[in-house]
Design a protein around this motif. Structure first.
Motif, PDB file in Angstrom:
ATOM      1  N   LYS A  47      -3.733 -21.279 -28.668  1.00 19.51           N
ATOM      2  CA  LYS A  47      -3.748 -19.761 -27.926  1.00 19.51           C
ATOM      3  C   LYS A  47      -2.684 -18.681 -28.239  1.00 19.51           C
ATOM      4  O   LYS A  47      -1.980 -18.393 -27.587  1.00 19.51           O
ATOM      5  N   PRO A  48      -3.233 -17.834 -29.387  1.00 18.15           N
ATOM      6  CA  PRO A  48      -2.165 -17.111 -29.638  1.00 18.15           C
ATOM      7  C   PRO A  48      -2.284 -15.933 -29.070  1.00 18.15           C
ATOM      8  O   PRO A  48      -2.707 -15.267 -27.477  1.00 18.15           O
ATOM      9  N   ALA A  49      -0.404 -15.145 -28.522  1.00 21.62           N
ATOM     10  CA  ALA A  49      -0.134 -13.899 -27.617  1.00 21.62           C
ATOM     11  C   ALA A  49      -0.734 -12.538 -27.918  1.00 21.62           C
ATOM     12  O   ALA A  49      -1.433 -12.331 -26.864  1.00 21.62           O
ATOM     13  N   ASP A  50      -1.219 -12.942 -28.891  1.00 16.39           N
ATOM     14  CA  ASP A  50      -1.753 -11.463 -29.193  1.00 16.39           C
ATOM     15  C   ASP A  50      -1.733 -10.443 -30.890  1.00 16.39           C
ATOM     16  O   ASP A  50      -1.693 -11.971 -31.657  1.00 16.39           O
ATOM     17  N   SER A 103      -1.778 -23.124 -43.816  1.00 17.80           N
ATOM     18  CA  SER A 103      -2.123 -24.044 -44.768  1.00 17.80           C
ATOM     19  C   SER A 103      -3.760 -23.397 -45.172  1.00 17.80           C
ATOM     20  O   SER A 103      -4.804 -23.957 -43.743  1.00 17.80           O
ATOM     21  N   GLU A 104      -4.231 -22.938 -46.072  1.00 15.12           N
ATOM     22  CA  GLU A 104      -5.526 -22.856 -46.200  1.00 15.12           C
ATOM     23  C   GLU A 104      -6.752 -24.589 -46.657  1.00 15.12           C
ATOM     24  O   GLU A 104      -8.202 -23.856 -46.085  1.00 15.12           O
ATOM     25  N   ASP A 105      -6.065 -25.237 -46.425  1.00 16.34           N
ATOM     26  CA  ASP A 105      -6.300 -26.417 -46.664  1.00 16.34           C
ATOM     27  C   ASP A 105      -7.126 -26.966 -45.099  1.00 16.34           C
ATOM     28  O   ASP A 105      -7.898 -27.523 -44.056  1.00 16.34           O
ATOM     29  N   VAL A 106      -6.280 -26.348 -43.583  1.00 13.83           N
ATOM     30  CA  VAL A 106      -6.677 -26.512 -42.513  1.00 13.83           C
ATOM     31  C   VAL A 106      -7.563 -25.690 -41.881  1.00 13.83           C
ATOM     32  O   VAL A 106      -8.003 -25.127 -42.141  1.00 13.83           O
ATOM     33  N   PRO A 107      -8.749 -26.379 -41.264  1.00 18.16           N
ATOM     34  CA  PRO A 107      -9.992 -26.929 -41.075  1.00 18.16           C
ATOM     35  C   PRO A 107     -10.102 -25.263 -39.932  1.00 18.16           C
ATOM     36  O   PRO A 107      -8.564 -25.508 -38.677  1.00 18.16           O
ATOM     37  N   LEU A 108     -10.858 -24.493 -39.792  1.00 16.60           N
ATOM     38  CA  LEU A 108     -10.423 -23.432 -38.476  1.00 16.60           C
ATOM     39  C   LEU A 108     -11.201 -22.499 -38.045  1.00 16.60           C
ATOM     40  O   LEU A 108     -12.868 -22.897 -38.584  1.00 16.60           O
ATOM     41  N   THR A 109     -11.378 -22.923 -36.809  1.00 13.84           N
ATOM     42  CA  THR A 109     -12.271 -22.481 -36.139  1.00 13.84           C
ATOM     43  C   THR A 109     -12.195 -21.660 -34.662  1.00 13.84           C
ATOM     44  O   THR A 109     -11.005 -22.012 -34.121  1.00 13.84           O
ATOM     45  N   VAL A 110     -13.198 -20.685 -34.090  1.00 15.79           N
ATOM     46  CA  VAL A 110     -12.627 -19.558 -33.088  1.00 15.79           C
ATOM     47  C   VAL A 110     -14.086 -20.441 -32.311  1.00 15.79           C
ATOM     48  O   VAL A 110     -15.233 -19.815 -32.602  1.00 15.79           O
ATOM     49  N   ILE A 111     -13.329 -20.400 -31.257  1.00 13.30           N
ATOM     50  CA  ILE A 111     -14.512 -19.769 -29.731  1.00 13.30           C
ATOM     51  C   ILE A 111     -14.093 -18.905 -29.059  1.00 13.30           C
ATOM     52  O   ILE A 111     -12.765 -18.360 -29.478  1.00 13.30           O
ATOM     53  N   GLY A 112     -14.738 -18.154 -28.270  1.00 13.74           N
ATOM     54  CA  GLY A 112     -15.278 -17.413 -27.301  1.00 13.74           C
ATOM     55  C   GLY A 112     -15.128 -18.344 -26.028  1.00 13.74           C
ATOM     56  O   GLY A 112     -14.390 -19.093 -25.192  1.00 13.74           O
ATOM     57  N   ALA A 113     -16.126 -17.353 -24.962  1.00 12.82           N
ATOM     58  CA  ALA A 113     -16.556 -17.469 -23.829  1.00 12.82           C
ATOM     59  C   ALA A 113     -17.419 -18.251 -24.227  1.00 12.82           C
ATOM     60  O   ALA A 113     -17.479 -19.798 -22.598  1.00 12.82           O
ATOM     61  N   ALA A 114     -17.546 -18.909 -24.954  1.00 12.25           N
ATOM     62  CA  ALA A 114     -18.350 -20.214 -25.318  1.00 12.25           C
ATOM     63  C   ALA A 114     -19.433 -20.443 -24.613  1.00 12.25           C
ATOM     64  O   ALA A 114     -20.267 -21.669 -24.394  1.00 12.25           O
ATOM     65  N   SER A 115     -20.223 -19.125 -24.167  1.00 10.13           N
ATOM     66  CA  SER A 115     -21.463 -19.672 -23.736  1.00 10.13           C
ATOM     67  C   SER A 115     -22.858 -19.727 -24.462  1.00 10.13           C
ATOM     68  O   SER A 115     -23.406 -20.232 -24.029  1.00 10.13           O
ATOM     69  N   ASN A 116     -22.980 -19.536 -25.710  1.00  4.59           N
ATOM     70  CA  ASN A 116     -23.503 -19.314 -26.518  1.00  4.59           C
ATOM     71  C   ASN A 116     -23.242 -20.844 -27.524  1.00  4.59           C
ATOM     72  O   ASN A 116     -23.833 -20.771 -28.840  1.00  4.59           O
ATOM     73  N   LEU A 117     -22.914 -21.388 -27.030  1.00  3.28           N
ATOM     74  CA  LEU A 117     -21.845 -22.932 -27.865  1.00  3.28           C
ATOM     75  C   LEU A 117     -22.497 -24.414 -27.708  1.00  3.28           C
ATOM     76  O   LEU A 117     -22.182 -23.617 -25.974  1.00  3.28           O
ATOM     77  N   ILE A 118     -22.612 -24.986 -28.870  1.00  2.60           N
ATOM     78  CA  ILE A 118     -22.665 -26.625 -28.491  1.00  2.60           C
ATOM     79  C   ILE A 118     -21.357 -27.123 -28.919  1.00  2.60           C
ATOM     80  O   ILE A 118     -21.463 -27.248 -30.546  1.00  2.60           O
ATOM     81  N   LEU A 141      -9.554 -17.228 -27.629  1.00  8.99           N
ATOM     82  CA  LEU A 141      -8.198 -15.789 -27.829  1.00  8.99           C
ATOM     83  C   LEU A 141      -8.459 -15.319 -26.108  1.00  8.99           C
ATOM     84  O   LEU A 141      -9.435 -15.755 -25.680  1.00  8.99           O
ATOM     85  N   THR A 142      -7.461 -15.485 -25.626  1.00  7.22           N
ATOM     86  CA  THR A 142      -7.556 -15.192 -23.938  1.00  7.22           C
ATOM     87  C   THR A 142      -7.320 -13.828 -23.299  1.00  7.22           C
ATOM     88  O   THR A 142      -6.921 -13.245 -24.185  1.00  7.22           O
ATOM     89  N   ARG A 143      -5.091 -14.693 -22.739  1.00  4.96           N
ATOM     90  CA  ARG A 143      -5.462 -12.873 -21.551  1.00  4.96           C
ATOM     91  C   ARG A 143      -4.455 -11.763 -22.664  1.00  4.96           C
ATOM     92  O   ARG A 143      -5.204 -10.869 -22.083  1.00  4.96           O
ATOM     93  N   GLY A 144      -3.920 -12.637 -23.533  1.00  8.93           N
ATOM     94  CA  GLY A 144      -3.397 -11.035 -24.548  1.00  8.93           C
ATOM     95  C   GLY A 144      -4.608 -10.051 -25.110  1.00  8.93           C
ATOM     96  O   GLY A 144      -4.632  -9.167 -25.562  1.00  8.93           O
ATOM     97  N   PHE A 145      -5.729 -10.892 -24.967  1.00  8.58           N
ATOM     98  CA  PHE A 145      -6.894 -10.462 -25.889  1.00  8.58           C
ATOM     99  C   PHE A 145      -8.193  -9.238 -25.227  1.00  8.58           C
ATOM    100  O   PHE A 145      -8.863  -9.660 -24.789  1.00  8.58           O
ATOM    101  N   SER A 146      -7.554  -9.358 -23.731  1.00 14.21           N
ATOM    102  CA  SER A 146      -9.118  -9.338 -22.979  1.00 14.21           C
ATOM    103  C   SER A 146      -8.261  -8.012 -21.920  1.00 14.21           C
ATOM    104  O   SER A 146      -9.404  -6.988 -20.945  1.00 14.21           O
ATOM    105  N   THR A 147      -7.912  -7.008 -22.571  1.00 17.61           N
ATOM    106  CA  THR A 147      -7.240  -5.645 -22.278  1.00 17.61           C
ATOM    107  C   THR A 147      -8.943  -4.593 -22.046  1.00 17.61           C
ATOM    108  O   THR A 147      -9.249  -4.943 -23.202  1.00 17.61           O
ATOM    109  N   VAL A 148      -9.290  -3.746 -21.021  1.00 19.29           N
ATOM    110  CA  VAL A 148     -10.301  -2.848 -21.636  1.00 19.29           C
ATOM    111  C   VAL A 148     -10.234  -1.250 -20.972  1.00 19.29           C
ATOM    112  O   VAL A 148      -9.160  -1.569 -19.805  1.00 19.29           O
ATOM    113  N   ALA A 149     -10.351  -0.864 -21.784  1.00 17.96           N
ATOM    114  CA  ALA A 149      -9.668   0.625 -21.125  1.00 17.96           C
ATOM    115  C   ALA A 149     -10.450   2.117 -21.806  1.00 17.96           C
ATOM    116  O   ALA A 149     -11.170   1.319 -22.983  1.00 17.96           O
TER     117      ALA A 149
END
Length: 309
Positions: free
Chosen positions: A41-44, A56-71, A84-92
């Motif tokens: 969970k990155p800060a920003d 490393s490019e050899d490390v598998p990488l997956t991104v999940i969000g609210a996971a509302s349309n995800l199994i 991505l959590t609190r540091g990515f939730s601003t709305v202006a």
């Protein structure tokens, strides 16, 4: 920052948080799924960029969000899972639009727009999920979609480069965008127009009422399971194939709206995905139409035998 030491992998430095063998099921709307080898969970955006640049490019990488349309499959996900959590939730509010972080919920963005008297984003109040996922799949409902309102999107590439792309760069189409491979959406600007606050509020209330009456919004479910084929509605094809109410283990095709799958309480990811595949098979046999999954299925399956009822 120092490198993060784990039992099997030395991860790059991070200001945010890392959890090994993190159970992911509780993060998904279906409430199923195995663990992430590492949940990050990155800060920003800058923290995310530095982390990816050193990963490393050899490390598998997956991104999940609210996971509302995800199994997430029962065997979990290897490598690094980014959430991505609190540091990515601003709305202006910004003039004739809304600038929002990728983790901001779609409904929250529509509420901010309504409070500012901005019209055109009411459709977001009917989409369960977050802005990052909405951009990545060009989410849409109730007569509009992200393509109709997106000005620009900021991303971090798999190599750790921060970029801003205009909407045209994504070549948005029905439930699809052409983001660079491995890119992670971090922020977006959605265009709106000045409107009558009373009319905006009335439209959002209409959408909420429609969802409550036609979709199983209080159940353990995801969004629409299958995309609508051109000129057709997936739920009508599913109904015509006799799949309404069909079950597999603890999974069920919703009686209220048969393009939704339900976890009735004890479903596994294998139950849900297996039921979806059975629905696809029956629709193909009955109508000749091949339904395309709209819900994403990721991770590793566990060997298991289910019975369809």
């Amino acid at each position: 920052m120092n490198a993060i030491e784990t039992e099997g992998l030395a991860l790059p430095p991070l200001q945010g948080r890392v959890e090994a063998q993190a159970m992911l099921g509780a993060l998904t709307w279906f409430r199923v799924g195995g663990p992430a080898e590492y949940l990050v969970k990155p800060a920003d955006a800058g923290d995310l960029a530095q982390f990816l640049a050193a990963l490393s490019e050899d490390v598998p990488l997956t991104v999940i969000g609210a996971a509302s349309n995800l199994i997430i499959r029962d065997g979990g996900i290897k490598g690094v899972v980014i959430r991505l959590t609190r540091g990515f939730s601003t709305v202006a509010v910004e003039g004739d639009g809304i600038v929002c972080g990728a983790a901001a919920l779609d409904a929250t963005v529509s509420e901010h727009a309504a409070a500012a008297g901005l019209a055109g984003l009411e459709f977001l109040s009917g989409i369960p999920g977050s802005i990052g996922g909405a951009v990545a799949m060009n989410a849409g409902a109730y007569g509009s979609d992200i393509k109709a309102c997106l000005d620009w999107v900021e991303i971090v590439t798999r190599q750790g480069e921060e970029m801003r792309l205009v909407a045209e760069d994504l070549h948005l189409s029905y439930r699809h965008s052409q983001l660079p491979p491995g890119a992670i959406v971090t922020r977006a600007r959605l265009r709106a127009t000045l409107g009558d606050p009373h009319l905006i509020a009335a439209r959002m209330a209409e959408i909420r009422d429609s969802r409550t009456k036609t979709q199983p919004v209080r159940a353990r479910t995801g969004g629409s399971t299958f995309a609508n084929p051109p000129g057709q509605k997936a739920w009508e094809l599913i109904d015509a194939a006799g799949c309404r109410g069909l079950t597999r283990g603890g999974a069920q095709v919703a009686e209220l709206h048969c393009n939704f799958l339900l976890n009735t309480g004890g479903a596994t990811a294998a139950d849900l995905e297996g039921l979806g595949e059975e629905v696809r098979r029956r629709v193909m046999d009955a109508t000749g139409v091949s339904l395309v999954w709209e819900i994403k299925r990721i991770g590793q399956a566990l060997p298991r035998t289910e019975v369809v009822a």
